[in-house]
Design a protein around this motif. Structure first.
Motif, PDB file in Angstrom:
ATOM      1  N   ARG A  21     -17.368 -74.816   2.366  1.00 46.66           N
ATOM      2  CA  ARG A  21     -16.008 -75.170   1.980  1.00 46.66           C
ATOM      3  C   ARG A  21     -15.989 -76.543   1.324  1.00 46.66           C
ATOM      4  O   ARG A  21     -15.354 -76.752   0.290  1.00 46.66           O
ATOM      5  CB  ARG A  21     -15.116 -75.154   3.229  1.00 46.66           C
ATOM      6  N   SER A  37     -12.412 -68.819  -6.537  1.00 45.26           N
ATOM      7  CA  SER A  37     -12.006 -68.506  -5.177  1.00 45.26           C
ATOM      8  C   SER A  37     -11.661 -69.793  -4.442  1.00 45.26           C
ATOM      9  O   SER A  37     -12.179 -70.861  -4.753  1.00 45.26           O
ATOM     10  CB  SER A  37     -13.140 -67.806  -4.431  1.00 45.26           C
ATOM     11  N   SER A  40     -12.281 -72.034   1.123  1.00 49.42           N
ATOM     12  CA  SER A  40     -12.600 -71.394   2.404  1.00 49.42           C
ATOM     13  C   SER A  40     -13.333 -70.070   2.197  1.00 49.42           C
ATOM     14  O   SER A  40     -14.129 -69.662   3.040  1.00 49.42           O
ATOM     15  CB  SER A  40     -11.339 -71.183   3.218  1.00 49.42           C
ATOM     16  N   TYR A  41     -13.121 -69.408   1.043  1.00 51.28           N
ATOM     17  CA  TYR A  41     -13.874 -68.184   0.776  1.00 51.28           C
ATOM     18  C   TYR A  41     -15.348 -68.493   0.555  1.00 51.28           C
ATOM     19  O   TYR A  41     -16.224 -67.751   0.995  1.00 51.28           O
ATOM     20  CB  TYR A  41     -13.310 -67.454  -0.446  1.00 51.28           C
ATOM     21  N   HIS A  42     -15.626 -69.616  -0.132  1.00 54.14           N
ATOM     22  CA  HIS A  42     -17.022 -70.016  -0.305  1.00 54.14           C
ATOM     23  C   HIS A  42     -17.642 -70.295   1.050  1.00 54.14           C
ATOM     24  O   HIS A  42     -18.788 -69.919   1.318  1.00 54.14           O
ATOM     25  CB  HIS A  42     -17.101 -71.258  -1.199  1.00 54.14           C
ATOM     26  N   LEU A  44     -16.725 -68.975   3.952  1.00 54.81           N
ATOM     27  CA  LEU A  44     -16.930 -67.700   4.639  1.00 54.81           C
ATOM     28  C   LEU A  44     -18.141 -66.966   4.088  1.00 54.81           C
ATOM     29  O   LEU A  44     -18.896 -66.345   4.833  1.00 54.81           O
ATOM     30  CB  LEU A  44     -15.690 -66.819   4.481  1.00 54.81           C
ATOM     31  N   PHE A  45     -18.334 -67.084   2.777  1.00 53.34           N
ATOM     32  CA  PHE A  45     -19.467 -66.420   2.139  1.00 53.34           C
ATOM     33  C   PHE A  45     -20.783 -66.958   2.712  1.00 53.34           C
ATOM     34  O   PHE A  45     -21.675 -66.197   3.104  1.00 53.34           O
ATOM     35  CB  PHE A  45     -19.391 -66.642   0.624  1.00 53.34           C
ATOM     36  N   ALA A 154     -16.550 -65.655  -4.763  1.00 54.29           N
ATOM     37  CA  ALA A 154     -16.767 -65.572  -3.317  1.00 54.29           C
ATOM     38  C   ALA A 154     -15.707 -64.693  -2.652  1.00 54.29           C
ATOM     39  O   ALA A 154     -15.988 -63.945  -1.723  1.00 54.29           O
ATOM     40  CB  ALA A 154     -16.730 -66.967  -2.708  1.00 54.29           C
ATOM     41  N   ARG A 155     -14.484 -64.770  -3.194  1.00 50.91           N
ATOM     42  CA  ARG A 155     -13.376 -64.034  -2.598  1.00 50.91           C
ATOM     43  C   ARG A 155     -13.649 -62.521  -2.606  1.00 50.91           C
ATOM     44  O   ARG A 155     -13.444 -61.847  -1.609  1.00 50.91           O
ATOM     45  CB  ARG A 155     -12.136 -64.344  -3.412  1.00 50.91           C
ATOM     46  N   ASN A 156     -14.167 -62.041  -3.742  1.00 56.06           N
ATOM     47  CA  ASN A 156     -14.446 -60.604  -3.837  1.00 56.06           C
ATOM     48  C   ASN A 156     -15.569 -60.193  -2.909  1.00 56.06           C
ATOM     49  O   ASN A 156     -15.517 -59.133  -2.294  1.00 56.06           O
ATOM     50  CB  ASN A 156     -14.800 -60.234  -5.277  1.00 56.06           C
ATOM     51  N   VAL A 158     -16.376 -61.638  -0.055  1.00 57.17           N
ATOM     52  CA  VAL A 158     -15.853 -61.636   1.319  1.00 57.17           C
ATOM     53  C   VAL A 158     -15.022 -60.387   1.548  1.00 57.17           C
ATOM     54  O   VAL A 158     -15.113 -59.730   2.589  1.00 57.17           O
ATOM     55  CB  VAL A 158     -15.021 -62.910   1.584  1.00 57.17           C
ATOM     56  N   GLU A 159     -14.248 -60.006   0.529  1.00 55.20           N
ATOM     57  CA  GLU A 159     -13.398 -58.807   0.650  1.00 55.20           C
ATOM     58  C   GLU A 159     -14.254 -57.556   0.897  1.00 55.20           C
ATOM     59  O   GLU A 159     -13.935 -56.730   1.759  1.00 55.20           O
ATOM     60  CB  GLU A 159     -12.605 -58.647  -0.649  1.00 55.20           C
TER      61      GLU A 159
END
Lengths: 457, 271
Positions: A21, A37, A40-42, A44-45, A154-156, A158-159
């Motif tokens: 993050r 993204s 926080s998505y980075h 989480l990744f 990163a968002r995709n 994580v999704e």
């Protein structure tokens, strides 16, 4: 060591989440929108990149380590003592108690050697596992760290990961069910190799005691389920005859007549009834209801056995009232207000509206509530064990003792059993029939609910 | 007897053309939902065998007033109605009045078509059955057919009377609801934005129907469409913030309203 492994896993996951993050925020600088993204998505990744390899290495490595440790421990032992599964597990138990220091008696020198080999192998493998896990995680994390940048999606990622986690959860539930079904089916097939399915399904006598010795008497070993079917049906019919009207009328009262305040009090209280442990209801049936029925039956000259289908059925009916009332209440409430308005505007009274518009519209939902209540009643054991007895009488008289599938399964499997006897295996066959029956009921209920959804609108 | 009041003199001097008698009268009607007041002492006469349109911006109380006329507000527990509403000069809020019989005399059609999830036949037969208006099966068939014919639906559905009413199109459903309402031969029909969920063609059909029904029934219609009010009604009442701003013959209301608010609303300047 396992605890340490997972503590380190958690620590690394959290810290790399923060690292990821932070890294993403610093790349973005003053303009957060420059990143594809959110930071926080980075994070989480990266956390996922840490987590997944470590868990994977544990899942693969731990059983391998176990086998290695055992091989080391057994290497100095007499091959005769570890020739079969039973001997091996006995030795392993001994080694573990030597290591724990509570071995009864004095350990032989071989055993002590084996124990030390075991413990050194255990510590080596656990260190290896830990180092491999951390190394793999760090390599993955470094790889991920270099990906972080404005373009990285990163968002995709994580999704996608979320999707797979959810898929895994539902897969576990489904696989468990399939596993249970298969284990029951296999035992049932074994049972049918001992007992003819025709005799099982249409036999009129149930007496699962099989002779253990040739000279034993009184153990006929008859496996006809018809008395169990009638017993189960009798109790279920009594239960639904109690719960159906009471539950439905309670639901109508709550949904249509009660003020919101009354409803908010009555409904939870009714639902508490569903929370009473069935064993408590069972002794209520056996100690209060059954003697009462017996007493009142005798006072009008009927002979009532002290364990009766009626007692069990009545109390079981009490138990399933909340299932009927709560679900029916929900479906009645789901009938659109516009239909009520339409009926009232025609000059219909409240009870006419309920009888002619609301209940027909809610009928499929009510039927499925009944179905669920019935499958609950069919599967119920404790109340019947305590109140209806064990005698497999082929009767439709509710004042006599009867028995059900669930009670017989419980009776057969309690205590020490020969696992491959027809008696023990018959429990699985009973379970299979019961399972099939409730499955059919649930299927019917689901079909009705499906139709219900398309009803109005 | 020779003494004429000022009003009577006015009536003699300017006799309204065929001024019909008032079928329903609302006098100083106020409605409270809990502590919130929705209507503030509204008075309105509903002339017999005419269409009265209630117009006004959303939340102005026109639907609330309509629902007072057949006591549908009784079904809302927090709702309280004061004032006086009469049907043929009898107070409909009189405790001696049976609300069930009242609603048989005053039918209602709702904003969203709400046919019962029963067959078309059963939908129309519902009212006659619960009110015991039928002698035998043949008589019931007759009532259903006549009601569907009056609602202009019979030719479209005569081959599928026993199919579900919910399978019809929106406009057909609404005409089915009208057929259902007229099956009990009410004297008054209340319509709460009956066309707001319909497309223009279905709307035109329902409007045509309303115009025909005027011959036999007294109709009160709430509408958001100015054109609709102008097309179907003879009298119009303009509501605003729980009060009646203006009442008058529709033609006059739309050509020369006396109140500025009415004019602004009709021409689309607010609301």
């Amino acid at each position: 060591m396992t605890t340490a492994y997972f503590l380190i896993l958690a620590l690394l996951t959290v810290s790399w989440f923060l690292v990821g993050r932070q890294r993403a925020s610093s790349i973005a600088g003053a303009d957060p929108a420059s990143l594809h993204s959110l930071p926080s998505y980075h994070g989480l990744f990266l956390a996922a990149l840490i987590c997944l390899p470590m868990i994977l290495i544990f899942i693969v490595g731990a059983p391998l380590a176990e086998r290695y440790i055992e091989a080391r421990a057994f290497s100095g032992l007499d091959p005769a003592t570890i020739s079969d599964e039973l001997g091996r597990s006995a030795v392993l138990r001994d080694i573990q108690s030597v290591l724990a220091g509570n071995y009864a008696g004095t350990a032989t020198p071989e055993l002590t050697t084996a124990a030390s080999a075991y413990s050194s192998a255990a510590s080596i493998t656990s260190w290896l596992l830990l180092i491999a896990g951390i190394a793999a995680a760090l390599v993955a994390a470094m790889f991920g760290f270099r990906l972080i940048g404005p373009e990285f999606r990163a968002r995709n990622s994580v999704e996608r990961l979320v999707k797979y986690i959810l898929l895994a959860c539902s897969a576990i539930a489904v696989l468990t069910t399939v596993g249970i079904v298969f284990s029951v089916v296999f035992e049932t097939i074994q049972f049918f190799s001992k007992v003819n399915p025709i005799d099982f399904l249409f036999g009129l006598q149930w007496s699962p005691q099989t002779a253990i010795r040739a000279d034993q008497v009184g153990s006929s070993g008859a496996f006809g389920i018809v008395p169990l079917v009638t017993g189960t049906l009798l109790i279920t019919v009594i239960a639904i005859a109690v719960a159906g009207p009471l539950g439905l009328f309670a639901a109508i009262y709550m949904a249509e007549y009660a003020s919101p305040r009354t409803r908010s009090i009555v409904k939870p209280i009714l639902e508490i009834l569903a929370g009473i442990p069935t064993v408590v209801l069972g002794f209520f049936a056996a100690l209060t209801v059954a003697p009462f029925i017996r007493g009142s039956g005798e006072s009008i000259g009927l002979s009532v056995s002290s364990e009766s289908a009626l007692a069990a059925g009545l109390v079981m009916g009490m138990m399933i009232i909340p299932f009927v009332s709560s679900l029916s209440d929900d479906v009645i409430n789901a009938v659109p207000q516009s239909l009520r308005d339409g009926s009232y505007a025609m000059g219909a009274t409240k009870s006419e509206t309920i009888k002619k518009v609301i209940l027909p519209a809610a009928l499929p939902g009510i039927v499925s509530a009944f179905m669920l209540a019935i499958s609950r009643a069919v599967g119920e054991t404790m109340i019947v064990v305590m109140a209806a007895g064990l005698a497999a009488n082929l009767t439709f008289n509710p004042l006599e003792a009867v028995t059900t599938f669930t009670v017989q399964i419980k009776t057969i499997l309690v205590g020490d059993q020969e696992f491959d006897s027809a008696k023990t295996l018959s429990a699985f066959a009973l379970g299979f029939v019961l399972f099939f029956f409730t499955l059919v009921l649930n299927f019917i209920a689901l079909q009705i609910v499906k139709r219900y959804r398309e009803q109005y609108d | 007897m020779n003494m004429l009041s000022e009003v009577d003199v006015e009536k003699k001097l300017y006799p309204a053309p065929d001024q019909p008698k008032a079928k329903m009268k609302g006098d100083n009607v106020s409605v409270f939902y809990g502590a919130k007041q929705a209507l503030f002492g509204v008075s309105l006469d509903v002339p017999e065998k005419m269409v009265t349109a209630l117009i006004g911006p959303s939340g102005c109380g026109k639907s609330t007033f309509l629902r007072c006329l057949n006591r549908m507000n009784d079904t809302i527990s927090i709702c309280r109605v004061t004032g006086n509403i009469t049907l043929d000069n009898r107070d409909i809020y009189d405790p001696k009045i049976d609300v069930v019989q009242l609603r048989a005399r005053i039918g209602m059609v709702f904003q969203k078509p709400n046919p019962f999830p029963k067959s078309i036949f059963e939908n129309v037969a519902y009212g006659p059955r619960i009110h015991g208006l039928v002698k035998d099966k043949h008589h019931l068939d007759e009532i259903v057919e006549k009601s569907l014919q009056r609602a202009g639906l019979f030719t479209e559905v005569k081959d599928r009377l026993h199919e579900s009413g919910t399978g019809l199109s929106g406009g057909q459903q609404q005409r089915l609801c009208i057929a259902r309402a007229i099956a009990v031969s009410p004297e008054v029909i209340l319509m709460d934005e009956p066309c707001s969920a319909l497309d223009p063609i279905a709307t035109a059909k329902v409007e045509e129907l309303i115009d025909e029904l005027r011959e036999n029934y007294t109709i009160v219609i709430v509408t958001h469409s100015m054109q609709q009010a102008a097309r179907v009604s003879q009298r119009t009442a303009m509501f605003h913030l729980g009060n009646i701003v203006e009442v008058g013959d529709t033609e006059m209301m739309f050509t020369s309203p006396t109140e500025k608010r009415t004019q602004d609303y009709i021409t689309g300047r607010f609301g």
